[in-house]
Write an enzyme that holds these catalytic residues in place. Structure first.
Site, PDB file in Angstrom:
ATOM      1  N   HIS A 197       0.831  -1.223   0.000  1.00 49.36           N
ATOM      2  CA  HIS A 197       0.000   0.000   0.000  1.00 49.36           C
ATOM      3  C   HIS A 197       0.861   1.268   0.000  1.00 49.36           C
ATOM      4  O   HIS A 197       1.974   1.249  -0.485  1.00 49.36           O
ATOM      5  CB  HIS A 197      -0.998  -0.031   1.170  1.00 49.36           C
ATOM      6  CG  HIS A 197      -1.698  -1.340   1.259  1.00 49.36           C
ATOM      7  ND1 HIS A 197      -2.758  -1.677   0.457  1.00 49.36           N
ATOM      8  CD2 HIS A 197      -1.422  -2.448   2.012  1.00 49.36           C
ATOM      9  CE1 HIS A 197      -3.136  -2.929   0.731  1.00 49.36           C
ATOM     10  NE2 HIS A 197      -2.346  -3.421   1.659  1.00 49.36           N
ATOM     11  N   GLU A 212      -2.503   0.142   8.169  1.00 47.48           N
ATOM     12  CA  GLU A 212      -1.591  -0.882   7.671  1.00 47.48           C
ATOM     13  C   GLU A 212      -0.350  -0.262   7.018  1.00 47.48           C
ATOM     14  O   GLU A 212       0.775  -0.707   7.241  1.00 47.48           O
ATOM     15  CB  GLU A 212      -2.327  -1.767   6.658  1.00 47.48           C
ATOM     16  CG  GLU A 212      -1.442  -2.827   6.030  1.00 47.48           C
ATOM     17  CD  GLU A 212      -2.172  -3.659   4.978  1.00 47.48           C
ATOM     18  OE1 GLU A 212      -3.358  -3.364   4.712  1.00 47.48           O
ATOM     19  OE2 GLU A 212      -1.547  -4.578   4.430  1.00 47.48           O
ATOM     20  N   HIS A 265       2.495  -7.000   4.826  1.00 42.89           N
ATOM     21  CA  HIS A 265       1.127  -6.496   4.966  1.00 42.89           C
ATOM     22  C   HIS A 265       0.621  -6.763   6.377  1.00 42.89           C
ATOM     23  O   HIS A 265       1.232  -7.501   7.141  1.00 42.89           O
ATOM     24  CB  HIS A 265       0.188  -7.205   3.973  1.00 42.89           C
ATOM     25  CG  HIS A 265       0.418  -6.800   2.547  1.00 42.89           C
ATOM     26  ND1 HIS A 265      -0.440  -5.987   1.852  1.00 42.89           N
ATOM     27  CD2 HIS A 265       1.435  -7.095   1.697  1.00 42.89           C
ATOM     28  CE1 HIS A 265       0.027  -5.795   0.629  1.00 42.89           C
ATOM     29  NE2 HIS A 265       1.171  -6.460   0.511  1.00 42.89           N
ATOM     30  N   GLU A 331       1.236 -11.529   6.195  1.00 46.93           N
ATOM     31  CA  GLU A 331       0.197 -10.760   6.892  1.00 46.93           C
ATOM     32  C   GLU A 331       0.559 -10.865   8.372  1.00 46.93           C
ATOM     33  O   GLU A 331       0.346 -11.891   9.008  1.00 46.93           O
ATOM     34  CB  GLU A 331      -1.195 -11.346   6.619  1.00 46.93           C
ATOM     35  CG  GLU A 331      -1.616 -11.281   5.156  1.00 46.93           C
ATOM     36  CD  GLU A 331      -2.176  -9.920   4.722  1.00 46.93           C
ATOM     37  OE1 GLU A 331      -2.118  -8.964   5.537  1.00 46.93           O
ATOM     38  OE2 GLU A 331      -2.652  -9.818   3.577  1.00 46.93           O
TER      39      GLU A 331
HETATM   40 ZN    ZN Z   1      -2.312  -5.256   2.650  1.00 45.63          ZN
END
Ligand code: ZN
Length: 369
Positions: A197, A212, A265, A331
């Site tokens: 991102h 995030e 992430h 993640e």
């Molecule tokens: Zn992400």
């Protein structure tokens, strides 16, 4: 107006020091100036050694850059900054050091990988603030930077790089150090780290507004520093709060000939499910990608007690599907999870995440995982 007032005081202060103390006790910082374009210039006594340091601020504080020079200032002081700069401090951390500290506003992002203090003459130094993203700085300084340079016999000093060392404010956080990480042959490997991102895309937004993009960028920058401390070259797909589309991230990695690609992430569900927490790491195909994903998953799970191990699993995400080298996407927890979210918001935990991810990468590079 502010600048001339301070210039006068600095010149007066220096004259007083020279008149009353042995010369070597005086600060070797003669003048400094931070321009609106983000260029810091120093004039020092000739031939001294200057060292620059960087530290991300904890939550609520901005990042800091500081420069240590020999000799103590007569008068520790602080000057208010303007724009992206919060404050400048001239401190005396011990009896023989001048510390010039630039503290930036919270939310300001700087790229320590691109910032260097460079000697430009025997008595001159320059540092460009890279990564301010166009945020203006109100010019500030003390003393006359334009005084004649001592040019004779000058050779460029070795450019000091960022060094881990005791923090400016030791209670805040420990410096980045690669101590204890697995060793790999220096200079042999190249790794691409992809903080997910960025810019207009904050990624998931969780409890307390935790974003995030902020979590993964902080971890990624620290992973880069840790790997570099082990002699691994690192490319980051972004180093600041900018939006990078997915295909350029992949082409950067593929064109670089990197050995590994790791995308970072944080997960999210909706805000009504704080009960959902956990760690998961994805790979697309191939045993080396699977090994990388497993190593990362194992390391993150080990520092996340109570957070469910959702496993290292196949996934079809673009950045791991289109990259040609072994690749994994981690993640690192749920920003919406009641257990994971406060951890991800904690700078100390993000440091441990960086160590965990770096350890996994170094083990895979070294063939021990
Ligand atoms: Zn992400």
């Amino acid at each position: 107006m502010v600048r001339s007032t301070w210039a006068w005081r600095a010149a007066w202060g220096l004259a007083l020091v020279l008149a009353t103390l042995p010369a070597r006790a005086a600060s070797s910082l003669a003048a400094w100036r931070l321009g609106g374009d983000g260029t810091l210039e120093l004039r020092t006594s000739p031939g001294v050694n200057a060292q620059a340091f960087f530290e991300e601020g904890p939550l609520g504080r901005g990042p800091r850059i500081w420069i240590d020079l020999p000799g103590a200032p007569l008068r520790p002081r602080s000057l208010p900054g303007g724009g992206a700069l919060r404050e400048v401090r001239i401190g005396r951390p011990d009896g023989g050091t001048t510390r010039l500290v630039l503290e930036f506003q919270p939310g300001v992002r700087l790229d320590p990988n691109q910032i260097r203090l460079v000697g430009t003459a025997r008595d001159r130094w320059r540092l460009e603030l890279v990564g301010l993203g166009g945020r203006p700085i109100t010019p500030v300084g003390e003393g006359s930077i334009e005084a004649p340079s001592l040019a004779s016999g000058w050779r460029p000093p070795v450019t000091p790089s960022w060094m881990p060392r005791p923090s400016e404010e030791p209670i805040v956080r420990r410096p980045l150090s690669g101590d204890g990480l697995p060793e790999v042959p220096r200079g042999r490997f190249l790794v691409v780290i992809d903080p997910g991102h960025g810019g207009p895309d904050p990624g998931a937004v969780g409890i307390g507004g935790l974003r995030e993009t902020d979590v993964v960028l902080d971890v990624a920058l620290q992973v880069a520093q840790l790997l570099q401390s082990r002699g691994v070259r690192v490319l980051l797909t972004r180093t600041t709060e900018v939006d990078v589309d997915l295909p350029p991230r992949v082409s950067l990695a593929n064109q670089s000939g990197a050995d590994l690609f790791v995308s970072l992430h944080a997960n999210a569900l909706n805000m009504s499910r704080p009960d959902v927490n956990g760690i998961e790491t994805f790979y697309f195909e191939g045993s080396r990608s699977q090994r990388l994903a497993r190593a990362i998953q194992e390391q993150i799970v080990a520092i996340s007690p109570g957070s469910p191990d959702r496993g290292a699993r196949p996934g079809r995400f673009f950045v791991i599907r289109r990259t040609v080298m072994p690749a994994a996407l981690a993640e690192m927890g749920f920003v919406t999870g009641s257990l994971d979210s406060p951890r991800l918001a904690d700078p100390g935990f993000r440091r441990r995440l960086a160590v965990a991810v770096s350890t996994a990468i170094l083990r895979v590079l070294g063939g021990s995982s």
